[in-house]
Write a protein that holds these residues in place. Structure first.
Motif, PDB file in Angstrom:
ATOM      1  N   ASP A  27      23.738 -42.017  29.315  1.00 21.97           N
ATOM      2  CA  ASP A  27      24.601 -43.181  29.553  1.00 21.97           C
ATOM      3  C   ASP A  27      25.773 -42.838  30.468  1.00 21.97           C
ATOM      4  OD1 ASP A  27      22.937 -44.727  27.981  1.00 21.97           O
ATOM      5  OD2 ASP A  27      24.237 -44.632  26.208  1.00 21.97           O
ATOM      6  N   ALA A  28      26.384 -41.686  30.256  1.00 19.36           N
ATOM      7  CA  ALA A  28      27.505 -41.266  31.101  1.00 19.36           C
ATOM      8  C   ALA A  28      27.022 -41.003  32.532  1.00 19.36           C
ATOM      9  CB  ALA A  28      28.179 -40.026  30.523  1.00 19.36           C
ATOM     10  N   ALA A  29      25.839 -40.420  32.672  1.00 15.68           N
ATOM     11  CA  ALA A  29      25.268 -40.187  34.002  1.00 15.68           C
ATOM     12  C   ALA A  29      24.931 -41.511  34.687  1.00 15.68           C
ATOM     13  CB  ALA A  29      24.025 -39.305  33.904  1.00 15.68           C
ATOM     14  N   ASP A  61      32.242 -36.644  31.375  1.00 16.73           N
ATOM     15  CA  ASP A  61      31.698 -37.101  30.092  1.00 16.73           C
ATOM     16  C   ASP A  61      30.250 -36.642  29.936  1.00 16.73           C
ATOM     17  OD1 ASP A  61      34.100 -38.379  29.558  1.00 16.73           O
ATOM     18  OD2 ASP A  61      33.363 -40.382  30.104  1.00 16.73           O
ATOM     19  N   ALA A  62      29.466 -36.776  30.999  1.00 22.03           N
ATOM     20  CA  ALA A  62      28.061 -36.365  30.939  1.00 22.03           C
ATOM     21  C   ALA A  62      27.935 -34.870  30.644  1.00 22.03           C
ATOM     22  CB  ALA A  62      27.349 -36.712  32.249  1.00 22.03           C
ATOM     23  N   MET A  63      28.807 -34.064  31.259  1.00 27.83           N
ATOM     24  CA  MET A  63      28.778 -32.620  30.988  1.00 27.83           C
ATOM     25  C   MET A  63      29.073 -32.338  29.519  1.00 27.83           C
ATOM     26  SD  MET A  63      30.437 -30.610  34.238  1.00 27.83           S
ATOM     27  CE  MET A  63      31.809 -31.697  34.562  1.00 27.83           C
ATOM     28  N   GLU A  67      26.386 -30.815  26.856  1.00 27.16           N
ATOM     29  CA  GLU A  67      26.679 -29.600  26.096  1.00 27.16           C
ATOM     30  C   GLU A  67      26.480 -29.850  24.605  1.00 27.16           C
ATOM     31  OE1 GLU A  67      30.461 -26.662  25.411  1.00 27.16           O
ATOM     32  OE2 GLU A  67      30.205 -27.545  27.394  1.00 27.16           O
ATOM     33  N   ASP A  68      26.930 -31.010  24.134  1.00 22.43           N
ATOM     34  CA  ASP A  68      26.787 -31.360  22.715  1.00 22.43           C
ATOM     35  C   ASP A  68      25.326 -31.409  22.279  1.00 22.43           C
ATOM     36  OD1 ASP A  68      29.535 -31.553  22.523  1.00 22.43           O
ATOM     37  OD2 ASP A  68      29.570 -33.752  22.507  1.00 22.43           O
ATOM     38  N   CYS A  69      24.456 -31.883  23.176  1.00 23.79           N
ATOM     39  CA  CYS A  69      23.043 -32.000  22.786  1.00 23.79           C
ATOM     40  C   CYS A  69      22.220 -30.792  23.239  1.00 23.79           C
ATOM     41  CB  CYS A  69      22.441 -33.306  23.307  1.00 23.79           C
ATOM     42  SG  CYS A  69      22.202 -33.418  25.091  1.00 23.79           S
ATOM     43  N   GLY A  70      22.875 -29.805  23.843  1.00 18.49           N
ATOM     44  CA  GLY A  70      22.197 -28.567  24.201  1.00 18.49           C
ATOM     45  C   GLY A  70      21.280 -28.681  25.410  1.00 18.49           C
ATOM     46  N   CYS A  71      21.627 -29.564  26.351  1.00 18.03           N
ATOM     47  CA  CYS A  71      20.783 -29.772  27.522  1.00 18.03           C
ATOM     48  C   CYS A  71      21.425 -29.110  28.749  1.00 18.03           C
ATOM     49  CB  CYS A  71      20.556 -31.264  27.756  1.00 18.03           C
ATOM     50  SG  CYS A  71      19.298 -31.607  28.991  1.00 18.03           S
ATOM     51  N   ASP A  72      21.039 -27.872  28.996  1.00 16.50           N
ATOM     52  CA  ASP A  72      21.632 -27.095  30.093  1.00 16.50           C
ATOM     53  C   ASP A  72      21.366 -27.705  31.465  1.00 16.50           C
ATOM     54  OD1 ASP A  72      22.634 -25.269  28.265  1.00 16.50           O
ATOM     55  OD2 ASP A  72      20.939 -23.897  28.478  1.00 16.50           O
ATOM     56  N   ASP A  73      20.162 -28.237  31.673  1.00 15.34           N
ATOM     57  CA  ASP A  73      19.830 -28.809  32.977  1.00 15.34           C
ATOM     58  C   ASP A  73      20.677 -30.046  33.270  1.00 15.34           C
ATOM     59  OD1 ASP A  73      17.971 -26.834  33.446  1.00 15.34           O
ATOM     60  OD2 ASP A  73      16.253 -28.055  32.837  1.00 15.34           O
ATOM     61  N   ALA A  74      20.872 -30.898  32.273  1.00  9.35           N
ATOM     62  CA  ALA A  74      21.707 -32.085  32.464  1.00  9.35           C
ATOM     63  C   ALA A  74      23.154 -31.669  32.708  1.00  9.35           C
ATOM     64  CB  ALA A  74      21.607 -33.022  31.256  1.00  9.35           C
ATOM     65  N   THR A 111      20.780 -35.947  36.663  1.00  7.93           N
ATOM     66  CA  THR A 111      21.345 -35.793  35.320  1.00  7.93           C
ATOM     67  C   THR A 111      20.659 -36.726  34.329  1.00  7.93           C
ATOM     68  OG1 THR A 111      23.468 -35.168  36.296  1.00  7.93           O
ATOM     69  CG2 THR A 111      23.481 -35.793  33.960  1.00  7.93           C
ATOM     70  N   MET A 112      20.425 -37.956  34.741  1.00  5.31           N
ATOM     71  CA  MET A 112      19.722 -38.899  33.855  1.00  5.31           C
ATOM     72  C   MET A 112      18.318 -38.398  33.542  1.00  5.31           C
ATOM     73  SD  MET A 112      20.934 -42.718  35.090  1.00  5.31           S
ATOM     74  CE  MET A 112      20.435 -42.521  36.792  1.00  5.31           C
ATOM     75  N   SER A 113      17.617 -37.930  34.564  1.00 12.01           N
ATOM     76  CA  SER A 113      16.262 -37.416  34.368  1.00 12.01           C
ATOM     77  C   SER A 113      16.260 -36.190  33.442  1.00 12.01           C
ATOM     78  CB  SER A 113      15.654 -37.059  35.725  1.00 12.01           C
ATOM     79  OG  SER A 113      14.382 -36.495  35.579  1.00 12.01           O
TER      80      SER A 113
END
Length: 120
Positions: A27-29, A61-63, A67-74, A111-113
């Protein structure tokens, strides 16, 4: 007493597990994408700068959410998008501003992908 202790330990352990729902990062992305697109399409210097600044905030916000959801690529692509939006915001050359807005928009799509991929 044992049950209370086990319940407390279980709740503690569950609270420390990463949340794999990356919908907030997505959503932030998506917001960063919208602002970057508005910056790219704007004919006004001030509006373009304002949209790039909003884009930077959405990328931050997206970063954080990635980080909170553990998604390094995003997180990585949001960091790239933030850098592009910041370079555009700080630039004094109209063509450079538009080029960085275009790159920020592309990074927002990435980032969304990536956030979607982490949800799978």
């Amino acid at each position: 007493m044992k049950l209370l202790f086990l319940t407390a330990v279980t709740l503690f352990l569950l609270g420390n597990v990463e949340n794999n729902d990356c919908s907030e990062a997505y959503d932030a992305a998506d917001d960063a994408f919208s602002y970057s697109k508005k910056a790219l399409n704007s004919d006004s210097w001030n509006d373009t700068k304002r949209y790039l600044k909003k884009s930077m905030s959405s990328f931050e916000d997206a970063m954080s959410y990635a980080e909170d959801c553990g998604c390094d690529d995003a997180h990585s692509s949001a960091d790239d998008g933030y850098a592009y939006a910041k370079k555009g915001y700080n630039s004094s050359n109209w063509d450079d501003i538009k080029n960085y807005a275009k790159k920020a928009k592309s990074a927002a799509e990435d980032t969304m992908s990536n956030a979607e991929d982490c949800d799978d």
